[in-house]
Design a protein around this motif. Sequence first.
Motif, PDB file in Angstrom:
ATOM      1  N   LYS A   1      47.611  13.065  59.087  1.00 52.92           N
ATOM      2  CA  LYS A   1      45.915  12.643  58.630  1.00 52.92           C
ATOM      3  C   LYS A   1      45.087  11.923  60.149  1.00 52.92           C
ATOM      4  O   LYS A   1      45.928  11.337  60.693  1.00 52.92           O
ATOM      5  CB  LYS A   1      46.103  11.527  57.461  1.00 52.92           C
ATOM      6  CG  LYS A   1      44.573  11.159  57.127  1.00 52.92           C
ATOM      7  CD  LYS A   1      44.441  10.371  55.870  1.00 52.92           C
ATOM      8  CE  LYS A   1      44.936  11.047  54.648  1.00 52.92           C
ATOM      9  NZ  LYS A   1      44.616   9.999  53.537  1.00 52.92           N
ATOM     10  N   LEU A   2      44.010  12.217  60.176  1.00 55.70           N
ATOM     11  CA  LEU A   2      43.409  11.758  61.104  1.00 55.70           C
ATOM     12  C   LEU A   2      42.100  10.799  60.572  1.00 55.70           C
ATOM     13  O   LEU A   2      41.598  11.319  59.633  1.00 55.70           O
ATOM     14  CB  LEU A   2      42.415  12.727  61.769  1.00 55.70           C
ATOM     15  CG  LEU A   2      41.400  12.502  62.821  1.00 55.70           C
ATOM     16  CD1 LEU A   2      42.014  11.514  63.944  1.00 55.70           C
ATOM     17  CD2 LEU A   2      40.833  13.690  63.551  1.00 55.70           C
ATOM     18  N   ILE A   3      42.130   9.555  61.239  1.00 57.42           N
ATOM     19  CA  ILE A   3      40.905   8.687  60.826  1.00 57.42           C
ATOM     20  C   ILE A   3      40.019   8.764  62.214  1.00 57.42           C
ATOM     21  O   ILE A   3      40.552   8.341  63.038  1.00 57.42           O
ATOM     22  CB  ILE A   3      41.176   7.317  60.324  1.00 57.42           C
ATOM     23  CG1 ILE A   3      42.326   7.235  59.148  1.00 57.42           C
ATOM     24  CG2 ILE A   3      40.133   6.395  60.239  1.00 57.42           C
ATOM     25  CD1 ILE A   3      43.053   5.942  58.885  1.00 57.42           C
ATOM     26  N   ILE A   4      38.805   8.875  61.867  1.00 51.74           N
ATOM     27  CA  ILE A   4      37.900   8.755  63.211  1.00 51.74           C
ATOM     28  C   ILE A   4      36.971   7.583  62.898  1.00 51.74           C
ATOM     29  O   ILE A   4      36.691   7.127  62.017  1.00 51.74           O
ATOM     30  CB  ILE A   4      37.125   9.939  63.460  1.00 51.74           C
ATOM     31  CG1 ILE A   4      36.412  10.506  62.232  1.00 51.74           C
ATOM     32  CG2 ILE A   4      37.815  11.105  64.039  1.00 51.74           C
ATOM     33  CD1 ILE A   4      35.208  11.972  62.413  1.00 51.74           C
ATOM     34  N   GLY A   5      36.602   6.912  64.137  1.00 48.48           N
ATOM     35  CA  GLY A   5      35.935   5.671  64.190  1.00 48.48           C
ATOM     36  C   GLY A   5      35.268   5.521  65.581  1.00 48.48           C
ATOM     37  O   GLY A   5      35.145   6.383  66.348  1.00 48.48           O
ATOM     38  N   HIS A   6      34.813   4.420  65.764  1.00 46.68           N
ATOM     39  CA  HIS A   6      34.023   3.684  66.914  1.00 46.68           C
ATOM     40  C   HIS A   6      32.900   4.422  67.028  1.00 46.68           C
ATOM     41  O   HIS A   6      32.222   5.082  68.054  1.00 46.68           O
ATOM     42  CB  HIS A   6      34.870   3.941  68.260  1.00 46.68           C
ATOM     43  CG  HIS A   6      34.737   3.105  69.153  1.00 46.68           C
ATOM     44  ND1 HIS A   6      33.736   3.644  70.300  1.00 46.68           N
ATOM     45  CD2 HIS A   6      34.704   1.968  69.555  1.00 46.68           C
ATOM     46  CE1 HIS A   6      33.583   2.904  71.150  1.00 46.68           C
ATOM     47  NE2 HIS A   6      34.107   1.543  70.826  1.00 46.68           N
ATOM     48  N   PHE A   7      31.929   4.567  66.111  1.00 47.94           N
ATOM     49  CA  PHE A   7      30.756   5.372  65.856  1.00 47.94           C
ATOM     50  C   PHE A   7      29.697   4.873  66.896  1.00 47.94           C
ATOM     51  O   PHE A   7      29.339   3.848  66.741  1.00 47.94           O
ATOM     52  CB  PHE A   7      30.521   5.707  64.320  1.00 47.94           C
ATOM     53  CG  PHE A   7      31.551   6.099  63.532  1.00 47.94           C
ATOM     54  CD1 PHE A   7      32.017   7.387  63.789  1.00 47.94           C
ATOM     55  CD2 PHE A   7      31.815   5.536  62.712  1.00 47.94           C
ATOM     56  CE1 PHE A   7      32.956   7.952  62.996  1.00 47.94           C
ATOM     57  CE2 PHE A   7      32.782   5.895  61.718  1.00 47.94           C
ATOM     58  CZ  PHE A   7      33.220   7.235  61.847  1.00 47.94           C
ATOM     59  N   SER A   8      29.168   5.719  67.500  1.00 48.65           N
ATOM     60  CA  SER A   8      27.783   5.353  68.274  1.00 48.65           C
ATOM     61  C   SER A   8      26.728   4.871  67.282  1.00 48.65           C
ATOM     62  O   SER A   8      26.492   5.405  66.379  1.00 48.65           O
ATOM     63  CB  SER A   8      27.283   6.268  69.571  1.00 48.65           C
ATOM     64  OG  SER A   8      26.163   6.028  69.990  1.00 48.65           O
ATOM     65  N   ALA A   9      25.926   3.911  67.849  1.00 52.81           N
ATOM     66  CA  ALA A   9      24.856   3.341  67.102  1.00 52.81           C
ATOM     67  C   ALA A   9      23.537   4.545  66.888  1.00 52.81           C
ATOM     68  O   ALA A   9      22.727   4.288  65.881  1.00 52.81           O
ATOM     69  CB  ALA A   9      24.376   2.250  67.340  1.00 52.81           C
ATOM     70  N   ARG A  10      23.648   5.556  67.571  1.00 57.70           N
ATOM     71  CA  ARG A  10      22.423   6.391  67.552  1.00 57.70           C
ATOM     72  C   ARG A  10      22.474   7.216  66.385  1.00 57.70           C
ATOM     73  O   ARG A  10      21.957   7.947  66.048  1.00 57.70           O
ATOM     74  CB  ARG A  10      22.850   7.291  68.684  1.00 57.70           C
ATOM     75  CG  ARG A  10      23.799   8.285  68.795  1.00 57.70           C
ATOM     76  CD  ARG A  10      23.861   9.420  70.090  1.00 57.70           C
ATOM     77  NE  ARG A  10      23.659   8.402  71.438  1.00 57.70           N
ATOM     78  CZ  ARG A  10      23.412   9.003  72.457  1.00 57.70           C
ATOM     79  NH1 ARG A  10      22.825  10.148  72.569  1.00 57.70           N
ATOM     80  NH2 ARG A  10      23.364   8.200  73.537  1.00 57.70           N
TER      81      ARG A  10
END
Length: 304
Positions: free
Chosen positions: A266-275
Amino acid sequence: MEKFDVNILGCGSATPTLQHFPSTQVVNIREKLFMLDCGEGAQLQFRKSKLSFSRLNRIFITHLHGDHCFGLIGFISTLALLGRTGDLVIHAHADLEKLLRPQLDYFCRDNPFNVKIEPFAPEKNEVIYEDRSLTVSTIPLKHRIPCAGFLFREKEKEARLIKDMVEFYQIPIRDRVAIKQGADFVKEDGTVVPNAKLTKPADKARSYAYCSDTIYDEAIVPIIEGVDVLYHEATYTNNELPQATSRGHATAAQAAQIAKLANAGKLIIGHFSARYPDNRIFLREAQEIFPNTILANEGLCEKL
């Protein structure tokens, strides 16, 4: 199975938003807590996630950008107020000593516990923590400053004894360890009881990889091959690929490609840019390549 949970306390990037806290996670393995990065407000998020401060074992810092370590002095101060007495070990780049020690000497000089910083070499893949059931090793990442992710891997487990069989054959306690390790049982009359009749297969050893700030780098694939759950930063979408690369970050599509190459579960993605006001754009992009992708979000508890 015994507990192996990943708690997301923060999954935003450097610019503060009302949507996300900075990067912080807590891995709970058998009620022993390991913090990954420590962004601002970590102690508040710790409470919101209903985690026990007293069970915090160690802190692992990927790199020394503020959104990954500015929360340390506040978190350590909170631990002191809550009465912690046992030493706190922080694994980090060696520079953390000269950055954090003056703050500790000024703000936390009366702490009832010691803070010990154990440096690691971010460019190496090596085990930096081990106990009887777990290893934590570094994952060299490519960012604008030295950076490493962390791979949590359970050790292989012994087979489980079948209680009814143990009682039926009246197996002495002294023989049970050997049987769990694969030995047959020999009765007093010489009859051999096969191990397969006495045991069940051990639970699968689980693994979690935390890959924070990094460009797309296939060199990490052999290190995380077959990992059950992979967290990989996805600061941008592919529309901003040149900026992602120049800033030392990855896109959602690139995170998905790493998960695919590594055969992750499984993949969890994060560290999203504020834009990006709507993070679902990351999910759509990643799922086109790696369908079993989910979005990180504060309060998420992923159970392995």
